[in-house]
Design a protein around this motif. Structure first.
Motif, PDB file in Angstrom:
ATOM      1  N   LYS A 119       0.829  -1.220   0.000  1.00  0.00           N
ATOM      2  CA  LYS A 119       0.000   0.000   0.000  1.00  0.00           C
ATOM      3  C   LYS A 119       0.856   1.260   0.000  1.00  0.00           C
ATOM      4  O   LYS A 119       0.452   2.308   0.502  1.00  0.00           O
ATOM      5  CB  LYS A 119      -0.970   0.025   1.191  1.00  0.00           C
ATOM      6  CG  LYS A 119      -1.863  -1.198   1.279  1.00  0.00           C
ATOM      7  CD  LYS A 119      -2.597  -1.480  -0.039  1.00  0.00           C
ATOM      8  CE  LYS A 119      -3.408  -2.762   0.026  1.00  0.00           C
ATOM      9  NZ  LYS A 119      -3.952  -3.133  -1.319  1.00  0.00           N
ATOM     10  N   THR A 120       2.051   1.142  -0.581  1.00  0.00           N
ATOM     11  CA  THR A 120       2.918   2.302  -0.764  1.00  0.00           C
ATOM     12  C   THR A 120       3.391   2.333  -2.214  1.00  0.00           C
ATOM     13  O   THR A 120       3.298   1.342  -2.926  1.00  0.00           O
ATOM     14  CB  THR A 120       4.164   2.244   0.146  1.00  0.00           C
ATOM     15  OG1 THR A 120       4.977   1.110  -0.238  1.00  0.00           O
ATOM     16  CG2 THR A 120       3.801   2.145   1.605  1.00  0.00           C
ATOM     17  N   ALA A 121       3.893   3.488  -2.628  1.00  0.00           N
ATOM     18  CA  ALA A 121       4.548   3.619  -3.923  1.00  0.00           C
ATOM     19  C   ALA A 121       5.772   4.491  -3.696  1.00  0.00           C
ATOM     20  O   ALA A 121       5.656   5.628  -3.238  1.00  0.00           O
ATOM     21  CB  ALA A 121       3.616   4.252  -4.953  1.00  0.00           C
ATOM     22  N   LEU A 122       6.926   3.923  -3.974  1.00  0.00           N
ATOM     23  CA  LEU A 122       8.200   4.561  -3.670  1.00  0.00           C
ATOM     24  C   LEU A 122       8.268   4.967  -2.191  1.00  0.00           C
ATOM     25  O   LEU A 122       8.785   6.010  -1.822  1.00  0.00           O
ATOM     26  CB  LEU A 122       8.444   5.772  -4.572  1.00  0.00           C
ATOM     27  CG  LEU A 122       9.912   6.122  -4.866  1.00  0.00           C
ATOM     28  CD1 LEU A 122      10.636   4.946  -5.495  1.00  0.00           C
ATOM     29  CD2 LEU A 122      10.011   7.343  -5.757  1.00  0.00           C
TER      30      LEU A 122
ATOM     31  N   TYR B 296      -2.590   6.311   0.010  1.00  0.00           N
ATOM     32  CA  TYR B 296      -3.793   7.025   0.442  1.00  0.00           C
ATOM     33  C   TYR B 296      -3.445   8.392   1.019  1.00  0.00           C
ATOM     34  O   TYR B 296      -4.067   9.402   0.692  1.00  0.00           O
ATOM     35  CB  TYR B 296      -4.553   6.199   1.490  1.00  0.00           C
ATOM     36  CG  TYR B 296      -4.982   4.845   1.012  1.00  0.00           C
ATOM     37  CD1 TYR B 296      -6.167   4.672   0.293  1.00  0.00           C
ATOM     38  CD2 TYR B 296      -4.214   3.717   1.272  1.00  0.00           C
ATOM     39  CE1 TYR B 296      -6.569   3.420  -0.148  1.00  0.00           C
ATOM     40  CE2 TYR B 296      -4.607   2.459   0.832  1.00  0.00           C
ATOM     41  CZ  TYR B 296      -5.782   2.318   0.120  1.00  0.00           C
ATOM     42  OH  TYR B 296      -6.166   1.079  -0.314  1.00  0.00           O
ATOM     43  N   THR B 297      -2.440   8.437   1.897  1.00  0.00           N
ATOM     44  CA  THR B 297      -2.113   9.674   2.616  1.00  0.00           C
ATOM     45  C   THR B 297      -0.919  10.408   2.041  1.00  0.00           C
ATOM     46  O   THR B 297      -0.673  11.565   2.390  1.00  0.00           O
ATOM     47  CB  THR B 297      -1.815   9.353   4.085  1.00  0.00           C
ATOM     48  OG1 THR B 297      -0.607   8.579   4.176  1.00  0.00           O
ATOM     49  CG2 THR B 297      -2.970   8.588   4.724  1.00  0.00           C
ATOM     50  N   GLN B 298      -0.138   9.753   1.184  1.00  0.00           N
ATOM     51  CA  GLN B 298       1.106  10.293   0.609  1.00  0.00           C
ATOM     52  C   GLN B 298       2.190  10.527   1.667  1.00  0.00           C
ATOM     53  O   GLN B 298       3.176  11.222   1.420  1.00  0.00           O
ATOM     54  CB  GLN B 298       0.845  11.605  -0.151  1.00  0.00           C
ATOM     55  CG  GLN B 298      -0.304  11.529  -1.150  1.00  0.00           C
ATOM     56  CD  GLN B 298      -0.159  10.385  -2.148  1.00  0.00           C
ATOM     57  OE1 GLN B 298       0.903  10.184  -2.702  1.00  0.00           O
ATOM     58  NE2 GLN B 298      -1.232   9.641  -2.359  1.00  0.00           N
ATOM     59  N   GLU B 299       2.014   9.951   2.846  1.00  0.00           N
ATOM     60  CA  GLU B 299       3.022  10.068   3.897  1.00  0.00           C
ATOM     61  C   GLU B 299       4.077   8.968   3.734  1.00  0.00           C
ATOM     62  O   GLU B 299       3.759   7.825   3.398  1.00  0.00           O
ATOM     63  CB  GLU B 299       2.373   9.949   5.281  1.00  0.00           C
ATOM     64  CG  GLU B 299       1.414  11.093   5.591  1.00  0.00           C
ATOM     65  CD  GLU B 299       0.732  10.904   6.936  1.00  0.00           C
ATOM     66  OE1 GLU B 299       0.902   9.823   7.545  1.00  0.00           O
ATOM     67  OE2 GLU B 299       0.028  11.837   7.378  1.00  0.00           O
ATOM     68  N   SER B 300       5.331   9.317   3.984  1.00  0.00           N
ATOM     69  CA  SER B 300       6.404   8.332   3.903  1.00  0.00           C
ATOM     70  C   SER B 300       6.335   7.403   5.108  1.00  0.00           C
ATOM     71  O   SER B 300       6.145   7.856   6.241  1.00  0.00           O
ATOM     72  CB  SER B 300       7.764   9.039   3.873  1.00  0.00           C
ATOM     73  OG  SER B 300       7.890   9.806   2.690  1.00  0.00           O
TER      74      SER B 300
END
Length: 364
Positions: free
Chosen positions: A198-201, A206-210
């Motif tokens: 559920k992350t990309a890079l 969903y939240t764009q938080e690292s």
């Protein structure tokens, strides 16, 4: 509003210009992969060649290729690297019939359209352009193409970085609006990363938080897929149930991943040899009637250069539609700079674009 394909008007070959034109001249290649000096190079437009007194349209064309006459006296459009010693190559650098070559750039132009330059504002494609009509036309085009054409998307990884855009692209695939995808290692890697982590890079889709240690996620995906031996085996082993790659494999649609010198991994299905990648991309492009390029400058240029402005289907000439979508005006207009004059540019965030397209088409 219903969509109607523009009508193609072939040249009037009864005109004196065409009747007095000489046959096209041919010269044999002396060496594999080397054309005779003075060869003719193709454009994206329909091109006719006078052979044995008759004007013949070269089909399956693309930019920057050669035209050769095969053993059956039929015209073949081929890349220069494919020329063989002894092939008969069309010669000539003029395009108005002087040497038996005619480039027909106005075949789809309506009677009301003028070739004359005019002083008008906002004829380019920029952040100041209103694209609402472009969206409406695109929706009608895609509905038509789903039933009668072949739709190819050229995707950058940005489409997989956001949950909504990733889901929208999946819906387009599942609803029959995608016949092929051309992309790189990154698009597939980050789409699979989103499916498992559920992350990309390393950022939450969903939240764009690292997330902690998120920069390892795409590397772990690459390692896991390589361990499985294929993307399909990885999806099955890890029970991936969503995403762009998942949908393409489930629908058995063409997915071509062309490699880059900067790739990590790469995934097993990625073409490391650029000419093998080009061949694989062209095998998909040569079926396409609409090509939509999203946020990937090099893949967009490559695809645009492979895509002619026309296609011959059931002995009829029809247009090929090309869209270039990017938040950068430079990237959007680059296809025109490279000669793909029929490309329509839309300057916007591609994640917003693909979500709007899926909604506009009523995909669920």
């Amino acid at each position: 509003m219903s969509f109607t394909l523009p009508t193609y008007h072939e040249p009037d070959f009864t005109q004196e210009l065409f009747e007095q034109s000489p046959d096209a001249s041919f010269q044999k290649a002396d060496k594999d992969g080397v054309a005779p000096r003075g060869f003719h190079s193709t454009s994206m437009f329909p091109e006719y060649f006078k052979v044995n007194g008759c004007w013949v349209l070269a089909q399956e064309s693309r930019m920057d290729c050669l035209v050769a006459l095969d053993g059956h006296d039929e015209l073949q459009v081929v890349e220069a690297r494919r020329i063989k010693r002894g092939d008969r190559v069309v010669m000539g650098r003029t395009e108005r019939g002087e040497e038996g070559i005619y480039v027909h750039a106005t075949g789809f132009r309506t009677d009301g359209e003028s070739l004359d330059d005019k002083f008008v504002f906002r004829t380019g494609r920029s952040r100041e352009t209103a694209f609402s009509r472009d969206y409406d036309k695109l929706y009608e085009l895609l509905r038509y193409e789903r039933e009668h054409g072949n739709i190819v998307f050229v995707l950058g990884p940005a489409v997989a970085f956001d949950n909504d855009s990733r889901q929208a692209m999946q819906l387009l695939v599942e609803n029959g609006y995608v016949d092929g995808i051309l992309a790189g290692n990154a698009l597939a890697t980050h789409d699979l990363e989103a499916g498992l982590f559920k992350t990309a890079l390393g950022q939450n889709i969903y939240t764009q938080e690292s997330v902690p240690n998120g920069h390892y996620n795409h590397l772990d995906i690459l390692n896991m897929v390589r361990s499985c031996g294929s993307i399909e085996a990885f999806i099955e082993q890890e029970h991936i149930k969503d995403g762009i790659v998942y949908a393409m494999l489930k629908q058995r649609k063409a997915l071509v991943l062309g490699g880059s010198i900067r790739d990590d991994g790469p995934l097993p299905e990625v073409y490391a040899n650029v000419y093998q990648a080009q061949d694989a991309m062209r095998s998909v492009i040569r079926k396409a009637t609409t090509v939509i390029c999203l946020a990937t400058q090099l893949h967009s240029i490559a695809s645009g250069n492979m895509t002619p402005s026309f296609r011959v289907i059931d002995a009829k000439v029809r247009p090929v539609f090309i869209y270039s979508v990017d938040i950068s005006e430079f990237a959007v207009n680059k296809l025109k700079d490279r000669g793909s004059l029929s490309a329509t540019g839309i300057v916007t965030n591609v994640q917003d674009f693909i979500v709007n397209v899926a909604k506009g088409l009523g995909c669920r």
